[in-house]
Design a protein around this motif. Structure first.
Motif: not given
Length: 346
Positions: A1-25
């Protein structure tokens, strides 16, 4: 994974990654996952970017990784229809149907690694092919994921019996109206050989006239292009081979009315533009009417006319960025179309 991402789990979309300034993947492997991700992004006011594989974070944007949403679903070899997941790249799609003796038509190198979904969102027409048409011309049906979180249905037909296929309205609308998640594309029998031809004219408009005459005579090369070569303008073309290659080239030269030139120029152009490894980006610059191609090309160095029609032509240039997509311009129509699509699916 490219640096800068933090893994999360969201009830709507499942596993995702977020970063500052509202970035998501988020990675999507099923069409319904695309619909959920679009709804998630719409609720947060995020732009949607279609990617394949890790990318650096983009502020206020959801990167939709469609690499898992790829592959050939089915092929109807009688009707010659290929059903593909829209995360498939054009090069992958062509290789998959080529294994069955079929083709989508020539794939320019600058779109070879582009997911079909991204091309449809952009309304990409970058294919200089009178025989096969533009990239988006071969779609017989598509299923779309909407920002409302639902999927449309898909029917293989030029249009719905009750009216136009509203799902196709996502083509060329970025992700504002939704994204194609799977597509049915026209495929053709793969030609065994092709031959190349080069014809020279005194100027742009003469070359355009020669191409228009060829179209009027029913000649549809697999690909062609007009470009300046010294003081002349060349019309380069790839023709189907059927055992009568010299006759095919001779007829093309006679019908277009130019002077036959060595075919090496045409072969070099094919290798530079249509080889999958040819990644140089070419983008449309200006559309010219019949008789106005020379005026449109004046002062534009290195341009090529890929889209030669009887009524007009489009000039392309390398390296220029694609025109930006303005989401705000679609806001009102997006809401109205989404309402119409929901009613269609009810």
């Amino acid at each position: 994974m490219t640096d800068g991402w933090t893994p999360h789990h969201d009830g709507a979309v499942g596993d995702l990654w977020t970063a500052p300034q509202g970035a998501a993947r988020v990675e999507v492997a099923e069409p319904v996952a695309v619909a959920r991700a679009l709804a998630w992004a719409a609720d947060r006011g995020l732009q949607v970017q279609v990617v394949r594989g890790p990318r650096a974070p983009t502020p206020r944007a959801l990167q939709l990784d469609v690499a898992p949403l790829s592959g050939l679903v089915a092929v109807d070899e009688i009707s010659r229809v290929a059903h593909l997941r829209a995360g498939t790249t054009w090069a992958e799609a062509e290789a998959l149907v080529a294994a069955r003796g079929l083709t989508l038509g020539p794939v320019p190198g600058c779109v070879a690694d582009t997911p079909i979904m991204a091309s449809f969102a952009q309304g990409d027409r970058r294919r200089p092919s009178p025989a096969y048409g533009h990239l988006t011309d071969g779609v017989l049906a598509l299923r779309a994921a909407l920002p409302t979180g639902v999927l449309t249905r898909s029917a293989v037909a030029p249009r719905r019996a009750t009216g136009p296929d509203l799902a196709r309205c996502v083509v060329g609308a970025g992700a504002a109206l939704g994204l194609a998640v799977d597509v049915h594309l026209q495929v053709w029998a793969r030609p065994t050989t092709t031959v190349v031809a080069a014809v020279r004219f005194g100027g742009w408009d003469a070359a355009h006239d020669g191409a228009a005459v060829a179209l009027g005579e029913g000649l549809r090369p697999a690909w062609w292009c007009a470009r300046r070569r010294g003081r002349a303008v060349e019309l380069l073309a790839g023709l189907w081979g059927d055992g009568t290659e010299p006759d095919a080239v001779r007829r093309f030269v006679e019908v277009t009315g130019g002077d036959e030139a060595p075919p090496e120029d045409a072969q070099a152009w094919r290798d530079a533009r249509l080889d999958p490894a040819a990644a140089e980006a070419w983008w449309p610059q200006v559309v010219a009417p019949r008789g106005g191609l020379a005026a449109a090309a004046k002062g534009r160095r290195g341009v090529e006319a890929w889209d030669l029609r009887q009524a007009g032509a489009t000039l392309y240039a390398p390296g220029a960025a694609a025109p930006p997509f303005e989401r705000d311009a679609w806001a009102a129509s997006s809401d109205r179309l989404a309402h119409a699509l929901r009613a269609e699916e009810a």
